[in-house]
Design an enzyme around this catalytic site. Structure first.
Site, PDB file in Angstrom:
ATOM      1  N   GLY A  13      85.982  79.733  35.413  1.00 13.72           N
ATOM      2  CA  GLY A  13      84.597  79.576  34.981  1.00 13.72           C
ATOM      3  C   GLY A  13      84.536  78.994  33.576  1.00 13.72           C
ATOM      4  O   GLY A  13      85.568  78.787  32.922  1.00 13.72           O
ATOM      5  N   ASP A  14      83.308  78.698  33.145  1.00 15.02           N
ATOM      6  CA  ASP A  14      83.065  78.174  31.792  1.00 15.02           C
ATOM      7  C   ASP A  14      83.767  76.842  31.541  1.00 15.02           C
ATOM      8  O   ASP A  14      84.158  76.539  30.418  1.00 15.02           O
ATOM      9  CB  ASP A  14      83.492  79.201  30.720  1.00 15.02           C
ATOM     10  CG  ASP A  14      82.870  80.558  30.962  1.00 15.02           C
ATOM     11  OD1 ASP A  14      81.673  80.578  31.269  1.00 15.02           O
ATOM     12  OD2 ASP A  14      83.571  81.580  30.864  1.00 15.02           O
ATOM     13  N   HIS A  42      75.050  78.433  32.651  1.00 11.14           N
ATOM     14  CA  HIS A  42      75.310  76.991  32.601  1.00 11.14           C
ATOM     15  C   HIS A  42      74.562  76.388  31.412  1.00 11.14           C
ATOM     16  O   HIS A  42      73.340  76.448  31.344  1.00 11.14           O
ATOM     17  CB  HIS A  42      74.895  76.323  33.920  1.00 11.14           C
ATOM     18  CG  HIS A  42      75.810  76.696  35.053  1.00 11.14           C
ATOM     19  ND1 HIS A  42      75.580  76.379  36.356  1.00 11.14           N
ATOM     20  CD2 HIS A  42      76.994  77.370  35.045  1.00 11.14           C
ATOM     21  CE1 HIS A  42      76.574  76.832  37.110  1.00 11.14           C
ATOM     22  NE2 HIS A  42      77.435  77.444  36.330  1.00 11.14           N
ATOM     23  N   GLN A 225      80.983  80.046  38.294  1.00 11.91           N
ATOM     24  CA  GLN A 225      82.325  80.624  38.071  1.00 11.91           C
ATOM     25  C   GLN A 225      83.413  79.580  38.407  1.00 11.91           C
ATOM     26  O   GLN A 225      83.173  78.408  38.220  1.00 11.91           O
ATOM     27  CB  GLN A 225      82.514  81.930  38.859  1.00 11.91           C
ATOM     28  CG  GLN A 225      81.652  83.086  38.351  1.00 11.91           C
ATOM     29  CD  GLN A 225      80.267  83.148  38.972  1.00 11.91           C
ATOM     30  OE1 GLN A 225      80.110  82.967  40.155  1.00 11.91           O
ATOM     31  NE2 GLN A 225      79.255  83.409  38.168  1.00 11.91           N
TER      32      GLN A 225
HETATM   33  P1  IMP Z   1      81.043  89.814  37.774  1.00 15.91           P
HETATM   34  O1  IMP Z   1      80.832  88.492  38.401  1.00 15.91           O
HETATM   35  O2  IMP Z   1      79.963  90.171  36.771  1.00 15.91           O
HETATM   36  O3  IMP Z   1      81.265  90.909  38.757  1.00 15.91           O
HETATM   37  O4  IMP Z   1      82.387  89.753  36.881  1.00 15.91           O
HETATM   38  C1  IMP Z   1      83.671  89.632  37.472  1.00 15.91           C
HETATM   39  C2  IMP Z   1      84.582  88.745  36.650  1.00 15.91           C
HETATM   40  O5  IMP Z   1      84.100  87.414  36.695  1.00 15.91           O
HETATM   41  C3  IMP Z   1      84.632  89.115  35.166  1.00 15.91           C
HETATM   42  O6  IMP Z   1      85.926  88.818  34.678  1.00 15.91           O
HETATM   43  C4  IMP Z   1      83.624  88.173  34.539  1.00 15.91           C
HETATM   44  O7  IMP Z   1      83.889  87.943  33.170  1.00 15.91           O
HETATM   45  C5  IMP Z   1      83.857  86.935  35.374  1.00 15.91           C
HETATM   46  N1  IMP Z   1      82.680  86.048  35.436  1.00 15.91           N
HETATM   47  C6  IMP Z   1      81.568  86.201  36.171  1.00 15.91           C
HETATM   48  N2  IMP Z   1      80.730  85.180  36.000  1.00 15.91           N
HETATM   49  C7  IMP Z   1      81.333  84.334  35.154  1.00 15.91           C
HETATM   50  C8  IMP Z   1      80.978  83.051  34.624  1.00 15.91           C
HETATM   51  O8  IMP Z   1      79.926  82.479  34.911  1.00 15.91           O
HETATM   52  N3  IMP Z   1      81.875  82.494  33.781  1.00 15.91           N
HETATM   53  C9  IMP Z   1      83.063  83.082  33.480  1.00 15.91           C
HETATM   54  N4  IMP Z   1      83.445  84.266  33.957  1.00 15.91           N
HETATM   55  C10 IMP Z   1      82.592  84.886  34.793  1.00 15.91           C
END
Ligand code: IMP
Length: 434
Positions: A13-14, A42, A225
């Site tokens: 992600g990012d 985003h 992600q």
């Molecule tokens: P969740 O999606 O909130 O359940 O998080 C699960 C994992 O995905 C964690 O490590 C978050 O930091 C990562 N994560 C979720 N969404 C993003 C995103 O948009 N960018 C980067 N990491 C993400």
């Protein structure tokens, strides 16, 4: 020429997907989010103004582009309403927004459970979620106890399902986690009000996208992600709860798999990760901190500092094969300028053997040795953001791009050299016929 393009993150992600979707949306008729929820952030910078979208598809900045939140996304109606209000306050029209009636709704009990579970996890067990309730909402979807957007327009059904969900979640929150129970009435009232406000946008999005496909319209499928956070193919259990790779498109947008034509895999020129989990090329201490400061690597949703490290070609090769990436977009190349010599991970070794791909099991990440190659420093003092012609980039920057492309046997079709919309160098053919 294909009419659809899928944008996926090739790392954790990012990667800068928002900016690329924004650039491509100018030629698109429709942008479709197919998975994830308010965990995403985003970022797009237009004329010095920063826009961060969490659920609203990034194409919303272009009037006339339909922006679809597909059935595969999970939607917190309150957060979405707040996001919409913020967008409207900036004078941006939301006329093109569409929300799938089949998308699952994130409720406060999902967030409470997300938070309570994270709190209970100790040390290495912590996932570091965004605490937006994403995992518990997808869990309810799979358990068939979820509430979908369409349910909110059938008041009796909604009240009944919400009551039953709260009975179950409150028992778990109270007895297992010692967390306070949530009350039915305020949630019921707030979500009904949000549903009423959002009703003009709610529709059968699968049919909408299928019609657009039939008409040959240009469609962008907007991944959130990245592959390494994919629930099936990422670094499980340190992943998000949806299919962030290309496979998520068919399910989450309600289209046949063949609707996925060209796939643009977005990769940063280095690697970052937020939250816990394996990250072999991570730079610890001062070198990692310097990269974080140079790249302003703080989460767009949670503000958390991102872990930073070198580009990892083993990980990227895996992601490219899995997603069917036809062209790579390399972002933030300018960030590496002046950092010093650049290392790139070109192989993993374990117990004296080369590994062809990242390990599938969590425990197998331990003890991996990295094979690296060092490339020359990309020089400072060049106007990377202002450069429109790839041939004008400093030699070391071009060498870096071409090294990556050769090692991954996939063309780098665009290079992003700054946060601004204009800081983008096209190398391959345009994504859509113009
Ligand atoms: P969740 O999606 O909130 O359940 O998080 C699960 C994992 O995905 C964690 O490590 C978050 O930091 C990562 N994560 C979720 N969404 C993003 C995103 O948009 N960018 C980067 N990491 C993400």
């Amino acid at each position: 020429m294909a009419n659809t393009a899928t944008i996926v993150g090739l790392q954790w992600g990012d990667e800068g997907k928002g900016k690329i979707i924004d650039a491509l949306a100018a030629q698109a008729k429709m942008v479709v989010r197919f998975q994830g929820g308010g965990n995403a952030g985003h970022t797009v910078v237009v004329e010095g103004v920063k826009h961060v979208f969490h659920l609203v598809p990034t194409g919303i900045l272009y009037p006339g582009v339909q922006c679809v939140i597909g059935n595969g996304a999970v939607v917190d109606l309150l957060a979405l309403q707040a996001e919409i209000d913020g967008i409207r306050a900036q004078g941006i029209s939301l006329e093109g927004l569409k929300i799938s009636d089949k998308a699952h709704v994130v409720f406060p009990y999902h967030q409470a459970l997300d938070e309570a579970r994270e709190k209970l996890r100790q040390g290495k067990q912590k996932i570091g979620t965004t605490k937006r309730g994403i995992g518990p909402c997808y869990a309810d979807k799979a358990a068939r106890t979820g509430i979908r957007v369409a349910d909110l327009y059938r008041p009796e059904r909604f009240a009944d399902r919400l009551r039953r969900a709260l009975d179950e979640k409150n028992a778990v929150l109270h007895h297992l986690f010692g967390a306070p129970p949530l009350e039915f009435e305020p949630i019921h009232a707030a979500y009904l009000a949000a549903a009423e406000a959002l009703e003009p946008y709610v529709t059968d999005c699968s049919t909408l996208v299928l019609d657009a496909l039939d008409e040959g319209q240009e469609i962008l499928f907007e991944g959130a992600q990245g592959v390494m956070l994919d629930i099936d193919h990422g670094t499980y259990p340190y992943v998000t709860s949806s299919n962030a790779s290309t496979a998520g498109v068919a399910v989450g947008a309600g289209v046949p798999p063949a609707a996925v034509q060209q796939v643009l895999g977005i990769a940063k020129a280095y690697t970052t990760r937020v939250g816990a989990g394996p990250f072999p090329s991570e730079l610890h201490g001062e070198p990692g901190e310097r990269l974080r400061e140079l790249g302003h690597e703080y989460g767009a949703t949670t503000g958390r500092p991102r872990r930073c490290g070198w580009l990892d070609l083993v990980q990227l090769r895996y992601a490219i094969r899995l997603t069917g990436t036809t062209g790579i977009v390399l972002t933030k190349l300018d960030t590496l300028a002046g950092y010093g010599p650049i290392q790139v991970v070109t192989g993993y070794r374990k117990d004296g053997l080369d590994l062809a791909a990242p390990p599938a099991q969590e425990a197998d990440w331990d003890g991996i040795e990295l094979v690296t190659e060092t490339l020359a420093e990309i020089p400072e003092g060049f106007d990377y953001a202002g450069c429109k012609d790839y041939a004008q980039l400093p030699q070391a920057a071009r060498d870096y791009v071409e090294f990556v492309e050769a090692k991954l046997a996939t063309p780098v079709v665009m290079v992003s050299t700054g946060p601004q919309r204009s800081a983008l160098i096209q190398r391959g053919k345009p994504v859509f016929a113009v």
